[in-house]
Design a protein around this motif. Structure first.
Motif, mmCIF file in Angstrom:
data_model
loop_
_atom_site.group_PDB
_atom_site.id
_atom_site.type_symbol
_atom_site.label_atom_id
_atom_site.label_comp_id
_atom_site.label_asym_id
_atom_site.label_seq_id
_atom_site.Cartn_x
_atom_site.Cartn_y
_atom_site.Cartn_z
ATOM 1 N N THR A 73 0.866 -1.178 0.000
ATOM 2 C CA THR A 73 0.000 0.000 0.000
ATOM 3 C C THR A 73 0.898 1.222 0.000
ATOM 4 O OG1 THR A 73 -1.673 -1.164 1.311
ATOM 5 C CG2 THR A 73 -1.851 1.234 1.199
ATOM 6 N N ARG A 74 0.528 2.232 -0.784
ATOM 7 C CA ARG A 74 1.287 3.470 -0.739
ATOM 8 C C ARG A 74 0.340 4.657 -0.657
ATOM 9 N NH1 ARG A 74 4.216 4.533 -6.620
ATOM 10 N NH2 ARG A 74 2.351 4.828 -7.892
ATOM 11 N N ILE A 75 0.792 5.693 0.055
ATOM 12 C CA ILE A 75 -0.030 6.870 0.273
ATOM 13 C C ILE A 75 0.774 8.127 -0.041
ATOM 14 C CG2 ILE A 75 -1.501 5.792 2.020
ATOM 15 C CD1 ILE A 75 0.165 7.204 4.159
ATOM 16 N N LYS A 76 0.062 9.166 -0.418
ATOM 17 C CA LYS A 76 0.689 10.463 -0.686
ATOM 18 C C LYS A 76 -0.253 11.548 -0.194
ATOM 19 C CE LYS A 76 0.964 11.886 -4.971
ATOM 20 N NZ LYS A 76 1.428 12.066 -6.368
ATOM 21 N N LEU A 77 0.278 12.484 0.568
ATOM 22 C CA LEU A 77 -0.543 13.565 1.103
ATOM 23 C C LEU A 77 -0.840 14.576 0.006
ATOM 24 C CD1 LEU A 77 -1.765 14.590 3.793
ATOM 25 C CD2 LEU A 77 0.300 15.976 4.064
ATOM 26 N N LEU A 78 -2.141 14.757 -0.288
ATOM 27 C CA LEU A 78 -2.557 15.722 -1.300
ATOM 28 C C LEU A 78 -2.830 17.086 -0.686
ATOM 29 C CD1 LEU A 78 -5.045 13.474 -3.315
ATOM 30 C CD2 LEU A 78 -2.631 13.930 -3.825
ATOM 31 N N SER A 79 -3.423 17.067 0.501
ATOM 32 C CA SER A 79 -3.736 18.275 1.246
ATOM 33 C C SER A 79 -3.810 17.879 2.709
ATOM 34 C CB SER A 79 -5.072 18.865 0.763
ATOM 35 O OG SER A 79 -6.142 18.016 1.141
ATOM 36 N N PRO A 80 -3.922 18.839 3.630
ATOM 37 C CA PRO A 80 -3.979 18.467 5.049
ATOM 38 C C PRO A 80 -5.068 17.467 5.395
ATOM 39 C CG PRO A 80 -3.594 20.812 4.831
ATOM 40 C CD PRO A 80 -3.850 20.304 3.445
ATOM 41 N N GLY A 81 -6.099 17.358 4.575
ATOM 42 C CA GLY A 81 -7.180 16.429 4.913
ATOM 43 C C GLY A 81 -7.397 15.312 3.924
ATOM 44 N N GLN A 82 -6.526 15.176 2.907
ATOM 45 C CA GLN A 82 -6.742 14.167 1.870
ATOM 46 C C GLN A 82 -5.467 13.414 1.538
ATOM 47 O OE1 GLN A 82 -8.557 16.286 -1.456
ATOM 48 N NE2 GLN A 82 -10.518 15.327 -0.979
ATOM 49 N N LEU A 83 -5.629 12.119 1.258
ATOM 50 C CA LEU A 83 -4.525 11.245 0.870
ATOM 51 C C LEU A 83 -4.852 10.556 -0.445
ATOM 52 C CD1 LEU A 83 -3.815 9.361 4.231
ATOM 53 C CD2 LEU A 83 -2.325 11.068 3.193
ATOM 54 N N ALA A 84 -3.834 10.377 -1.277
ATOM 55 C CA ALA A 84 -3.962 9.499 -2.444
ATOM 56 C C ALA A 84 -3.494 8.116 -2.007
ATOM 57 C CB ALA A 84 -3.106 10.016 -3.594
ATOM 58 N N VAL A 85 -4.234 7.075 -2.356
ATOM 59 C CA VAL A 85 -3.933 5.705 -1.916
ATOM 60 C C VAL A 85 -3.919 4.764 -3.119
ATOM 61 C CG1 VAL A 85 -4.628 3.802 -0.428
ATOM 62 C CG2 VAL A 85 -5.094 6.147 0.280
ATOM 63 N N GLN A 86 -2.927 3.882 -3.168
ATOM 64 C CA GLN A 86 -2.858 2.831 -4.187
ATOM 65 C C GLN A 86 -2.434 1.524 -3.528
ATOM 66 O OE1 GLN A 86 -0.175 4.870 -7.079
ATOM 67 N NE2 GLN A 86 -1.757 4.358 -8.582
ATOM 68 N N VAL A 87 -2.914 0.417 -4.063
ATOM 69 C CA VAL A 87 -2.536 -0.904 -3.545
ATOM 70 C C VAL A 87 -2.121 -1.797 -4.709
ATOM 71 C CG1 VAL A 87 -4.069 -0.774 -1.541
ATOM 72 C CG2 VAL A 87 -4.912 -1.757 -3.667
ATOM 73 N N ARG A 88 -1.349 -2.839 -4.397
ATOM 74 C CA ARG A 88 -0.958 -3.833 -5.394
ATOM 75 C C ARG A 88 -0.654 -5.144 -4.689
ATOM 76 N NH1 ARG A 88 5.214 -2.064 -7.244
ATOM 77 N NH2 ARG A 88 6.188 -2.267 -5.181
ATOM 78 N N SER A 89 -0.825 -6.240 -5.391
ATOM 79 C CA SER A 89 -0.539 -7.571 -4.837
ATOM 80 C C SER A 89 0.922 -7.927 -5.072
ATOM 81 C CB SER A 89 -1.442 -8.627 -5.493
ATOM 82 O OG SER A 89 -2.798 -8.350 -5.226
ATOM 83 N N LEU A 90 1.508 -8.622 -4.108
ATOM 84 C CA LEU A 90 2.884 -9.099 -4.256
ATOM 85 C C LEU A 90 2.901 -10.369 -5.090
ATOM 86 C CD1 LEU A 90 4.198 -8.670 -0.600
ATOM 87 C CD2 LEU A 90 4.303 -7.043 -2.485
ATOM 88 N N ASN A 91 4.001 -10.571 -5.805
ATOM 89 C CA ASN A 91 4.177 -11.772 -6.610
ATOM 90 C C ASN A 91 4.698 -12.887 -5.704
ATOM 91 O OD1 ASN A 91 5.228 -13.817 -8.343
ATOM 92 N ND2 ASN A 91 5.372 -12.335 -10.004
ATOM 93 N N GLU A 92 3.864 -13.872 -5.400
ATOM 94 C CA GLU A 92 4.246 -14.926 -4.455
ATOM 95 C C GLU A 92 5.455 -15.713 -4.941
ATOM 96 O OE1 GLU A 92 1.176 -17.390 -2.892
ATOM 97 O OE2 GLU A 92 -0.308 -15.793 -2.916
#
Length: 252
Positions: free
Chosen positions: A34-53
């Protein structure tokens, strides 16, 4: 297990407050990044991805073999300073053999040759040992090619926007629980004082500074945006939310 990083560097949660900087967390239990990035004091951008087993399985196997070669096989081959006495070496051989055979089985003649102190081995014994170490090197090379050839994870999923919400940290919970324990202790002191006819040390109001309505607890909860005045919280304890269950965290 969670590992927090920015790019290839490890970082802390404080780095999540940097604008235009992705902060990643890896959860191996859920097999997900999971990765996050602060867009503003009250908002985050979020992305997820599955790991290659397959990639991570090959990487774990490779690390095990490299560790075995560095720590155990080097001693067996005499490449690493080890025991000087033959009996000491033989006493430690069974455990080393067990660790080596977790990676690849030893033939009986290979095991007999490895049981001999490195400096006392014959050329024939050294040749039998080399058969096993060559096989280990081949397995390491194959695992390395697997790790390099397989993607570490899937592509990142679509970017989602999340709203930051206040939360109570473990430290907040600590002082709420501490306040409840202090309240019980103060009540016990008051009861004992009443029975003995003496005045208690301090007052119950002063002693409950850390509970929900006390000064210490109120300041902390207000800072987190979680506080509602005691007189209205019974009527509307969670405005805009429907709690599934409620437990008491502080004395009434």
């Amino acid at each position: 297990t969670n590992t927090l990083c920015r790019g290839s560097e490890r970082c802390t949660l404080a780095d999540a407050h940097l604008h235009n900087a992705w902060v990643e967390v890896r959860n191996t239990d859920l097999n997900m990044d999971t990765r996050i990035k602060l867009l503003s004091p009250g908002q985050l951008a979020v992305q997820v991805r599955s790991l290659n087993e397959a990639h991570h399985k090959s990487k774990a196997e490779l690390e095990t073999m490299l560790r075995l070669k560095r720590d155990i096989v080097a001693l067996v081959l005499g490449e690493k300073v080890g025991e000087k006495k033959d009996q000491t070496y033989k006493n430690r051989w069974p455990k080393r053999r067990e660790q080596m055979e977790k990676v690849h089985q030893l033939a009986p003649d290979q095991a007999r040759a490895m049981k001999v102190l490195p400096k006392n081995r014959t050329p024939q014994e050294a040749a039998r040992i080399k058969q096993w170490t060559d096989r280990l090197d081949g397995m390491i090379a194959y695992s390395q090619s697997q790790v390099e050839g397989l993607p570490e994870a899937d592509d990142w999923g679509p970017e989602m926007v999340a709203r930051c919400v206040p939360s109570l940290t473990a430290r907040c919970v600590d002082w709420i629980v501490e306040g409840a324990a202090h309240a019980e202790a103060t009540e016990g002191e008051e009861g004992a004082a009443e029975g003995s006819g003496t005045e208690p040390q301090g007052s119950a109001v002063d002693g409950h500074l850390l509970e929900y309505g006390g000064r210490g607890g109120r300041q902390g909860l207000q800072a987190a945006g979680w506080y509602l005045p005691v007189e209205i919280r019974d009527e509307t304890p969670y405005p805009g939310m429907r709690p599934s269950s409620i437990i008491a965290c502080a004395p009434d």
